[in-house]
Each structure stands twice: as structure tokens, then as C-alpha cells.
Design an enzyme around this catalytic site. Structure first.
Site, PDB file in Angstrom:
ATOM      1  N   CYS A 132       0.840  -1.201   0.000  1.00  0.00           N
ATOM      2  CA  CYS A 132       0.000   0.000   0.000  1.00  0.00           C
ATOM      3  C   CYS A 132       0.873   1.248   0.000  1.00  0.00           C
ATOM      4  O   CYS A 132       1.321   1.705   1.059  1.00  0.00           O
ATOM      5  CB  CYS A 132      -0.926  -0.009   1.211  1.00  0.00           C
ATOM      6  SG  CYS A 132      -1.962   1.450   1.278  1.00  0.00           S
ATOM      7  N   CYS A 135      -0.466   4.125   2.044  1.00  0.00           N
ATOM      8  CA  CYS A 135      -0.382   3.957   3.505  1.00  0.00           C
ATOM      9  C   CYS A 135       1.043   4.201   3.992  1.00  0.00           C
ATOM     10  O   CYS A 135       1.258   4.814   5.026  1.00  0.00           O
ATOM     11  CB  CYS A 135      -0.764   2.546   3.941  1.00  0.00           C
ATOM     12  SG  CYS A 135      -2.239   1.888   3.210  1.00  0.00           S
ATOM     13  N   ASP A 136       2.022   3.683   3.258  1.00  0.00           N
ATOM     14  CA  ASP A 136       3.389   3.613   3.775  1.00  0.00           C
ATOM     15  C   ASP A 136       4.391   4.518   3.052  1.00  0.00           C
ATOM     16  O   ASP A 136       5.541   4.620   3.476  1.00  0.00           O
ATOM     17  CB  ASP A 136       3.899   2.158   3.674  1.00  0.00           C
ATOM     18  CG  ASP A 136       3.034   1.213   4.495  1.00  0.00           C
ATOM     19  OD1 ASP A 136       2.458   1.661   5.501  1.00  0.00           O
ATOM     20  OD2 ASP A 136       2.928   0.033   4.122  1.00  0.00           O
TER      21      ASP A 136
END
Ligand code: NAP
Length: 302
Positions: A132, A135-136
Site C-alpha cells: 500500500c 499507507c506507507d
């Protein structure tokens, strides 16, 4: 208690189904093994949902959740592990041993990201290996990152990471991208993205965190080690349908259904990414939810 409609999955498809079924006057119970919202929570910005303008995926997930609950939907945060779908009363078994019964079932279990299945992928998960980017990605600000894949996810991830990282390698196993032309154009015009065509990843290496990715050109057989802090895997989706194998008709792992969202089992419907369809998008997931919720309501009216 026997519910009218049990919905498996609280992503956009499942929650849309809950909204439509609740508004049609039926009680629903929606099961979710993780957090409500599904895949969309990994999207930084939704900008192609008609008339919605720009919202973050998390905002969208909260909004549809609140709307469903506002119409009286019940969400149970439990994994459904087995189902009995034949007959007038269906049974759902959950991981905690509990059982629920309903007159109709809507399958909205979605998809998960495919893994590369190469050395280092599991060992360095969360230490530079991610599925992701949104997300990261910020963990790798001003560093080098690699994206693997050639579909829309990989293309979008590469562009997003280029806005955060110093350099991005995009590795694709062929010499032509699968993703949309306008997304390809964004990648090609971004000076921070270096594309390695005809290239497959061999191993992700590093002591405790990702330090490099070993890759091979499939045409020249040449191997190369790319120094990188992160490897973002974007190589496709796997429908979450294992528990329905042998119970509902499937095509290539996706539950077979056309735009009616009706399966081969009476009283069992399917909505969203987990069914056979040509375009897996937020708008098509919510449309499926509306259709499946209405179809389940009509089935119960009969
Ligand atoms: P996808 O379209 O299935 O693409 C997967 C990519 O990974 C393909 O390029 C494939 O290569 C490659 N691949 C598969 N297995 C691999 C392996 N073991 N090693 C290396 N490469 C591998 O998946 P996706 O990009 O996640 O997209 C999924 C769906 O969501 C699609 O329908 C997509 O259009 C949609 N989506 C839409 C948007 C949007 O419209 N904004 C954004 C994201 C996703 P080959 O091309 O050689 O098969």
C-alpha cells in the site's frame, strides 16, 4: 433471530447493499473481518467518483459507514469462515464459533493484493516491503523506492511515490503497461520515475530492513541489484472467495454474475470486486451494492 439479509464484507459494495436493503425495509447484518471501507481506505484521493469532487479514501469510508448505520445497518466485526447457502434459510459461521441465519446473502468480500512470492518478501514485510503505497509511502520520504507491476495500481503508486521519494523505479515484467493510457502518460513524463521494462524481481534483500532488490531482465537474462529502501508490490488482486468454492459458480476465482448481481444459488447475490466484471472501481462497487441490495429485497418480497 433470523435476519432478512446477511452481507459479507463492509466495503463500498457491502455497505451500499446495506443502505439499499435497509431503505427497502429489511433488516441486515453486515460482517467485516477488518475495518469497514475495504480497499478504498488505501486510496489517498478519490477523484473519479461522479459529482463527489475530491475526498480521501478514509473520508469516503467513514461517510458510507455512517450512512449505512444511519439507515439502521448493523455491522459485526467478525470473519465469516463458512457458509451454508442452499435452501430458504442460509447459515453463516464466524471465526469465533458464532452462527447467524438469514433469508438472503450478499457476498461482497472484495479482493486482496497478490504477493510476489520471492525471497525476502515476507521477512521484510513492514520493514520496507509494502502492498500500500498510500499507507506507507511517507515512511520513505526523500529515499528511493521500487514499485513492481504494470497495472493502474502500480502506475498510480509510482506517481504518488515520486511526489514523496527522491527516486522511484517502476519494474514491469513486459514492455507494455496494462494500465490506462493517461496513467501511463503521467509515469512517462515524470522525471523521478525510471522504468525497467521486461524485468522481474528475484529477491528482496537487507539486514532487518529493505536495502536492495535483485532483478532480472527476462530478454537479456541480465541481473542487476537496485539499491532501495522500499519495495511496493502492485501485481494484481486475488478475489476473497475461497469459502464459496464448490458452493457458488465461479469464473477464474471470481463469482460468476452479470449486472444483475445474481448468482446461481437462489437468494445469494454478489456485489463489487469479487464478482466477474470488466471494471473494478468504487463507482461500480457501489452500483453493484445498490443492485444486489435491491435484488435481495425483491427476492424476499416474492
Ligand atoms: P492488474 O490490473 O491485474 O495488474 C497487475 C499487474 O501486475 C500486471 O501488469 C501484471 O503483469 C503484473 N503482475 C502480475 N503478477 C506478477 C508477478 N508475479 N510478478 C510481476 N508482475 C506481475 O492489477 P491492479 O493494477 O492492482 O488493478 C486491479 C484492478 O483495479 C484493475 O481493474 C484496475 O484497472 C483497477 N484499478 C483502477 C484504478 C483507477 O481507475 N484509478 C486504480 C487502481 C486499480 P501483466 O500486465 O504482464 O499481466
Amino acid at each position: 433471530m433470523i435476519y432478512d439479509i446477511a452481507i459479507i464484507g463492509a466495503g463500498p459494495a457491502g455497505l451500499s447493499a446495506a443502505i439499499y436493503a435497509q431503505r427497502a425495509g429489511f433488516n441486515t447484518i453486515t460482517f467485516e473481518a477488518n475495518v469497514h471501507g475495504g480497499q478504498i481506505i488505501n486510496t489517498p484521493e478519490v477523484e473519479n467518483y461522479p459529482a463527489l469532487g475530491k475526498v480521501s479514501g478514509v473520508e469516503y469510508a467513514m461517510s458510507i459507514y455512517e450512512q449505512a448505520v444511519g439507515f439502521g445497518a448493523t455491522i459485526e466485526y467478525k470473519a465469516v469462515t463458512d457458509t451454508q447457502l442452499e435452501g430458504e434459510i442460509k447459515t453463516l459461521k464466524c471465526a469465533d464459533g458464532s452462527e447467524y441465519q438469514a433469508k438472503a446473502v450478499i457476498i461482497a468480500t472484495g479482493v486482496v493484493r497478490r504477493k510476489l512470492e520471492i525471497p525476502g518478501e515476507d521477512r521484510l514485510l513492514g520493514a520496507g516491503v509494502s502492498y500500500c503505497a498510500t499507507c506507507d509511502g511517507l515512511f520513505f520520504k526523500d529515499k528511493t523506492a521500487v514499485v513492481v507491476g504494470g497495472g493502474n495500481t502500480a502506475l498510480e503508486d509510482a506517481v504518488y511515490l515520486a511526489s514523496v521519494c527522491e527516486k522511484v523505479y517502476l519494474i514491469h515484467r513486459r514492455d507494455e503497461f496494462r494500465g490506462a493510457k493517461h496513467e501511463v502518460a503521467k509515469v512517462l513524463s515524470n522525471p523521478k520515475i525510471e522504468i525497467l521494462y521486461d524485468t522481474i524481481p528475484l529477491s528482496i534483500d537487507g539486514m532487518g530492513k529493505v536495502e536492495s532488490l535483485r532483478v532480472k531482465n527476462v530478454k537479456t537474462e541480465e541481473e542487476r541489484v537496485l539499491a532501495t529502501s522500499a519495495v511496493f508490490v502492485a501485481v494484481g488482486l486475488i478475489p476473497q472467495n475461497d469459502m464459496f468454492a464448490g458452493k457458488v459458480d465461479m469464473t477464474d476465482g471470481y463469482i460468476s454474475a452479470d449486472e444483475s448481481c445474481t448468482t446461481n444459488i437462489p437468494g445469494v447475490f454478489v456485489a463489487g470486486d469479487t464478482r466477474t466484471k470488466s471494471l473494478r472501481q468504487l463507482v461500480t462497487a457501489t452500483a453493484d451494492g445498490a443492485i444486489a441490495g435491491t435484488a435481495a429485497a425483491n427476492y424476499l418480497f416474492e
